[in-house]
Design an enzyme around this catalytic site. Structure first.
Site, PDB file in Angstrom:
ATOM      1  N   TRP A   1      -3.805  -1.483  -1.253  1.00 36.64           N
ATOM      2  CA  TRP A   1      -3.795  -2.744  -1.994  1.00 36.64           C
ATOM      3  C   TRP A   1      -4.210  -3.788  -0.975  1.00 36.64           C
ATOM      4  O   TRP A   1      -3.470  -4.126  -0.051  1.00 36.64           O
ATOM      5  CB  TRP A   1      -2.407  -3.026  -2.555  1.00 36.64           C
ATOM      6  CG  TRP A   1      -2.278  -4.385  -3.175  1.00 36.64           C
ATOM      7  CD1 TRP A   1      -1.832  -5.519  -2.575  1.00 36.64           C
ATOM      8  CD2 TRP A   1      -2.606  -4.757  -4.520  1.00 36.64           C
ATOM      9  NE1 TRP A   1      -1.855  -6.574  -3.454  1.00 36.64           N
ATOM     10  CE2 TRP A   1      -2.323  -6.142  -4.650  1.00 36.64           C
ATOM     11  CE3 TRP A   1      -3.113  -4.064  -5.621  1.00 36.64           C
ATOM     12  CZ2 TRP A   1      -2.517  -6.834  -5.843  1.00 36.64           C
ATOM     13  CZ3 TRP A   1      -3.303  -4.763  -6.799  1.00 36.64           C
ATOM     14  CH2 TRP A   1      -3.010  -6.116  -6.910  1.00 36.64           C
TER      15      TRP A   1
ATOM     16  N   HIS B   1      13.733 -36.107 -29.526  1.00 29.65           N
ATOM     17  CA  HIS B   1      12.431 -36.321 -30.163  1.00 29.65           C
ATOM     18  C   HIS B   1      11.986 -35.085 -30.957  1.00 29.65           C
ATOM     19  O   HIS B   1      10.795 -34.893 -31.180  1.00 29.65           O
ATOM     20  CB  HIS B   1      11.386 -36.681 -29.110  1.00 29.65           C
ATOM     21  CG  HIS B   1      11.677 -37.971 -28.409  1.00 29.65           C
ATOM     22  ND1 HIS B   1      11.245 -39.188 -28.886  1.00 29.65           N
ATOM     23  CD2 HIS B   1      12.385 -38.227 -27.294  1.00 29.65           C
ATOM     24  CE1 HIS B   1      11.668 -40.139 -28.074  1.00 29.65           C
ATOM     25  NE2 HIS B   1      12.366 -39.591 -27.096  1.00 29.65           N
TER      26      HIS B   1
ATOM     27  N   GLU C   1       8.977 -21.299 -18.395  1.00 30.21           N
ATOM     28  CA  GLU C   1       8.794 -19.909 -17.949  1.00 30.21           C
ATOM     29  C   GLU C   1       9.902 -19.005 -18.477  1.00 30.21           C
ATOM     30  O   GLU C   1       9.656 -17.867 -18.878  1.00 30.21           O
ATOM     31  CB  GLU C   1       8.742 -19.857 -16.419  1.00 30.21           C
ATOM     32  CG  GLU C   1       8.626 -18.465 -15.818  1.00 30.21           C
ATOM     33  CD  GLU C   1       7.374 -17.709 -16.232  1.00 30.21           C
ATOM     34  OE1 GLU C   1       7.328 -16.484 -16.010  1.00 30.21           O
ATOM     35  OE2 GLU C   1       6.433 -18.325 -16.785  1.00 30.21           O
TER      36      GLU C   1
ATOM     37  N   CYS D   1       0.851  -1.192   0.000  1.00 25.93           N
ATOM     38  CA  CYS D   1       0.000   0.000   0.000  1.00 25.93           C
ATOM     39  C   CYS D   1       0.884   1.238   0.000  1.00 25.93           C
ATOM     40  O   CYS D   1       2.105   1.153   0.111  1.00 25.93           O
ATOM     41  CB  CYS D   1      -0.900   0.008   1.233  1.00 25.93           C
ATOM     42  SG  CYS D   1      -1.888  -1.477   1.454  1.00 25.93           S
TER      43      CYS D   1
ATOM     44  N   GLU E   1       7.938 -12.908 -24.460  1.00 30.33           N
ATOM     45  CA  GLU E   1       7.040 -11.811 -24.106  1.00 30.33           C
ATOM     46  C   GLU E   1       7.676 -10.441 -24.306  1.00 30.33           C
ATOM     47  O   GLU E   1       7.023  -9.515 -24.809  1.00 30.33           O
ATOM     48  CB  GLU E   1       6.611 -11.936 -22.640  1.00 30.33           C
ATOM     49  CG  GLU E   1       5.577 -12.996 -22.364  1.00 30.33           C
ATOM     50  CD  GLU E   1       5.219 -13.064 -20.897  1.00 30.33           C
ATOM     51  OE1 GLU E   1       4.018 -13.095 -20.578  1.00 30.33           O
ATOM     52  OE2 GLU E   1       6.148 -13.072 -20.052  1.00 30.33           O
TER      53      GLU E   1
ATOM     54  N   ARG F   1       1.002   1.881  -6.044  1.00 25.39           N
ATOM     55  CA  ARG F   1       1.213   0.908  -4.973  1.00 25.39           C
ATOM     56  C   ARG F   1      -0.099   0.294  -4.472  1.00 25.39           C
ATOM     57  O   ARG F   1      -0.085  -0.702  -3.735  1.00 25.39           O
ATOM     58  CB  ARG F   1       1.917   1.577  -3.783  1.00 25.39           C
ATOM     59  CG  ARG F   1       3.325   2.037  -4.068  1.00 25.39           C
ATOM     60  CD  ARG F   1       3.951   2.644  -2.823  1.00 25.39           C
ATOM     61  NE  ARG F   1       4.046   1.686  -1.735  1.00 25.39           N
ATOM     62  CZ  ARG F   1       5.069   0.868  -1.534  1.00 25.39           C
ATOM     63  NH1 ARG F   1       6.083   0.872  -2.374  1.00 25.39           N
ATOM     64  NH2 ARG F   1       5.081   0.039  -0.514  1.00 25.39           N
TER      65      ARG F   1
ATOM     66  N   ASN G   1       1.237  -0.049   5.883  1.00 24.85           N
ATOM     67  CA  ASN G   1       1.669  -0.821   4.721  1.00 24.85           C
ATOM     68  C   ASN G   1       2.398  -2.042   5.246  1.00 24.85           C
ATOM     69  O   ASN G   1       3.341  -1.923   6.031  1.00 24.85           O
ATOM     70  CB  ASN G   1       2.605   0.004   3.839  1.00 24.85           C
ATOM     71  CG  ASN G   1       3.247  -0.835   2.741  1.00 24.85           C
ATOM     72  OD1 ASN G   1       2.616  -1.714   2.178  1.00 24.85           O
ATOM     73  ND2 ASN G   1       4.511  -0.573   2.458  1.00 24.85           N
ATOM     74  N   GLY G   2       1.966  -3.237   4.831  1.00 23.00           N
ATOM     75  CA  GLY G   2       2.601  -4.460   5.300  1.00 23.00           C
ATOM     76  C   GLY G   2       1.570  -5.464   5.765  1.00 23.00           C
ATOM     77  O   GLY G   2       0.389  -5.377   5.421  1.00 23.00           O
TER      78      GLY G   2
ATOM     79  N   LYS H   1       9.235 -15.740 -20.838  1.00 23.27           N
ATOM     80  CA  LYS H   1       9.690 -14.388 -20.514  1.00 23.27           C
ATOM     81  C   LYS H   1      10.432 -13.773 -21.694  1.00 23.27           C
ATOM     82  O   LYS H   1      10.241 -12.603 -22.026  1.00 23.27           O
ATOM     83  CB  LYS H   1      10.600 -14.409 -19.276  1.00 23.27           C
ATOM     84  CG  LYS H   1       9.869 -14.528 -17.971  1.00 23.27           C
ATOM     85  CD  LYS H   1       9.048 -13.274 -17.678  1.00 23.27           C
ATOM     86  CE  LYS H   1       7.828 -13.603 -16.867  1.00 23.27           C
ATOM     87  NZ  LYS H   1       6.763 -14.331 -17.556  1.00 23.27           N
TER      88      LYS H   1
ATOM     89  N   LYS I   1      -2.030  -6.948 -19.144  1.00 30.26           N
ATOM     90  CA  LYS I   1      -1.705  -7.515 -17.845  1.00 30.26           C
ATOM     91  C   LYS I   1      -2.694  -8.595 -17.440  1.00 30.26           C
ATOM     92  O   LYS I   1      -2.316  -9.620 -16.894  1.00 30.26           O
ATOM     93  CB  LYS I   1      -1.672  -6.413 -16.772  1.00 30.26           C
ATOM     94  CG  LYS I   1      -1.209  -6.888 -15.393  1.00 30.26           C
ATOM     95  CD  LYS I   1       0.214  -7.398 -15.437  1.00 30.26           C
ATOM     96  CE  LYS I   1       0.677  -7.945 -14.106  1.00 30.26           C
ATOM     97  NZ  LYS I   1       1.944  -8.656 -14.210  1.00 30.26           N
TER      98      LYS I   1
END
Length: 611
Positions: free
Chosen positions: A74, A508, A485, A2, A492, A27, A98-99, A489, A606
């Protein structure tokens, strides 16, 4: 994650707070609020939505105010709503946070036995209640705060305003960022520098266990850790910052993606810390009873994109630790193949946003067929979290870059937690094994930090790879999904064609792509499959391919590869969380050197909210 802001100064508090929150909205953006001291008491304005929604409820003629705190949220505990928005105000005490307060349940239970009535679903609300509790016992303001802090476990940056302290604000840091700004007769605090750049370039970066008292006469800081309460030399901490606002939002990093790669130790730590000491409490929180646990005979995990790769890693972890069979599907395929959902099936969706259309459709399909549904999600109050029977939240915070990084490793951490919990509940793990797993999982954030130290080496390797038109990424066992992955990346953000494959499948088909200079990236921890991975390296080398190896034992591969990226050793089930970090950095640096927009790659969004 946050954003918080505080101000004491020249009777323009409302303007400073609102402007600061706008600069911190990256944030958190699901609710916002401010608390101001008007001379006769504290006024509170907060609402669900964005900062512009907050502005509409603040009276136009509010007048001059010289002190206040603000927050943009958030959500981590409690869905986005006005009642869960900060500041939280209890009996003359206003708090922004925040946390995560990891032990808030225990504190809340204690306070409820003392007759306290809670007004929200958040972890934060225990803080003003505790301060109020000690004020009523006769403690002075500062001592009441210090007594409260002794109860809190977790990461937090706190801004505190107490009605009886007309000329003072308080700020505390422990694990979450907090900066103090100084200007002529004006003092500020905030989660990040951008909130304060219009007003000052002089900052103090608070450290863990710093307790800051801000008054009209200046700033005092004390170190309150290790049972001490020791004054800190404020002048020695002041630093002059020359940042543009956009750079400041990124914490000094060139791109949000790089910032988020470096936030992964914190994201993983926050995801596991709430449950790692007693994983069975996680199953209790998820509402999974012993009877249901005994009935579960199969898991279906469904996701898209990067989350799908997390699901593939999760299958290895959960099957190994609990011996429950796990099926993994791409969400868009699951919903159309008429899946067989038998009694005793636990359906798990994995989604960063909680709004991915195909994943939601698959979750609804499973629920309609009688499966119990669990979502692993990063956004509190999202559609997936509202519709699922249970939610396991990742604590990555908002992810701005389109290519997922910290959300992925937080998902892996959540799956590791779930695997341990299921293994205990199914009585598949001995006490010794549980202790080892918990210890090794706790080490992962530190191991990621050590892996990040290879950044400069990776950057140098990247310079000679920007020419490539094709890449192979290869791994075995639990590290095969990390090869997938890594390839994703690179595709992308650099627009280079890349394929991820199980190394055992090279003969193969994929080996036909190997020719002089074609890069092959091997994910090669020294595990039970390492000797086989070495054989695959030899096959690539014999055909002139260029080999980049990510490994925890460089001495075993140096004579077989062209480049080595060293990472620290980790428990085999948790190694993927560490090994993926160099692949993220490799993709990032190649993309930057090719002049690509790494935060907003072409054709991508996103969150995919339509089919």
């Amino acid at each position: 994650m946050c954003g918080i802001v505080g101000y004491m100064g020249k009777e323009r508090a409302v303007d400073v707070l609102i402007e600061g929150l706008k600069r911190l909205e990256y944030r958190g953006y699901d609710s916002a609020g401010i608390a101001i001291q008007n001379g006769s008491g504290i006024e509170l304005y907060k609402t669900k939505g964005k900062i512009r929604d907050l502005e509409t409820i603040i009276p136009a003629g509010i007048g001059s105010v010289s002190k206040g705190i603000g927050h943009t949220r958030w959500a981590t505990h409690g869905a986005p709503s006005t009642r869960n928005a900060h500041p939280h105000y209890i009996d003359g005490v206003a708090v922004v946070h925040n946390g995560i307060i990891e032990n808030y349940r225990e504190i809340r239970s204690f306070l409820e036995k003392e007759g306290v009535r809670f007004l929200s679903d958040t972890d934060t609300e225990v803080v003003p209640h505790l301060i109020s509790y000690y004020l009523k016992q006769g403690y002075e303001d500062k001592q009441a705060i210090l007594r409260t802090l002794t109860h809190l476990r977790g990461s937090y940056a706190l801004g505190i305003m107490i009605e009886s302290s007309q000329d003072r604000l308080y700020a505390v840091r422990n694990g979450s960022p907090l900066v103090v700004g100084l200007s002529e007769e004006e003092y500020f605090f905030a989660s990040d520098i951008p909130a304060l750049l219009p007003y000052t370039r002089r900052f103090i970066f608070l450290e863990d266990c710093h307790f800051c008292s801000i008054g009209s006469g200046g700033v005092e800081i004390e170190y309150i850790g290790d049972g001490l309460c020791k004054k800190v030399d404020v002048e020695g901490l002041i630093k002059e910052i020359d940042w543009s606002p956009s750079m400041a939002e990124k914490g000094g990093y060139e791109h949000f993606m790089l910032k988020e790669i470096y936030e992964q130790p914190r994201a993983v730590r926050d995801t596991i810390n709430e449950w790692i000491d007693d994983p069975l409490k996680l199953l209790e929180e998820l509402g999974i009873t012993t009877k249901q646990m005994l009935e579960f005979n199969r898991l279906h995990i469904v996701a898209c994109g990067t989350s799908y790769h997390a699901a593939l890693v999760g299958r290895y972890i959960i099957e190994k630790l609990s011996r429950i069979p796990v099926d993994v599907d791409i969400a868009s395929e699951y919903r159309y193949r008429e899946p067989i959902i038998e009694r005793g099936t636990l359906f798990i969706s994995i989604t960063q946003s909680g709004e991915t259309a195909d994943t939601l459709a698959a979750q609804r399909e499973a629920k309609a067929h009688g499966a119990r549904t669990l979502t692993i999600c990063n956004v509190v109050g999202s559609t997936a979290s509202r519709e699922a029977d249970s939610v396991l939240y990742t604590r990555a915070g908002p992810e701005i870059g389109v290519a997922s990084t910290k959300a992925f490793t937080a998902q892996l951490a959540a799956l590791a937690l779930l695997g341990v919990a299921l293994g205990i509940k199914k009585k598949r793990l001995t006490n010794g094994e549980v202790s080892t797993l918990k210890l090794q999982l706790k080490k992962v954030p530190e191991l990621i930090e050590r892996a990040l130290k290879a950044d400069e080496t990776i950057k140098e390797i990247s310079r000679s790879l920007t020419y490539a038109r094709d890449f192979l990424y290869l791994g075995r066992g639990i590290n095969f999904p990390i090869a997938l992955e890594g390839a994703l990346k690179l595709k992308e953000i650099s627009y280079i064609h890349a394929e991820g494959y199980p190394a055992g499948e090279m003969k193969h088909g994929p080996i036909a792509l190997v020719e002089e200079g074609v890069p092959s990236v091997f994910v090669a921890p020294v595990d039970e499959l390492f000797s086989k991975t070495l054989s695959n390296m030899e096959e690539v080398k014999a055909r002139g391919g260029r080999i980049i190896a990510v490994t925890d034992e460089p001495q075993y591969v140096e004579d077989k590869v062209d480049d080595v990226i060293a990472v620290p050793s980790a428990h085999p089930l948790f190694a993927p969380i560490v090994h993926v970090v160099p692949l993220q950095l490799l993709a990032y640096h190649i993309a930057v050197m090719r002049g690509c927009n790494v935060d907003q790659p072409r054709n991508l969004a996103k969150s995919v909210t339509v089919e």
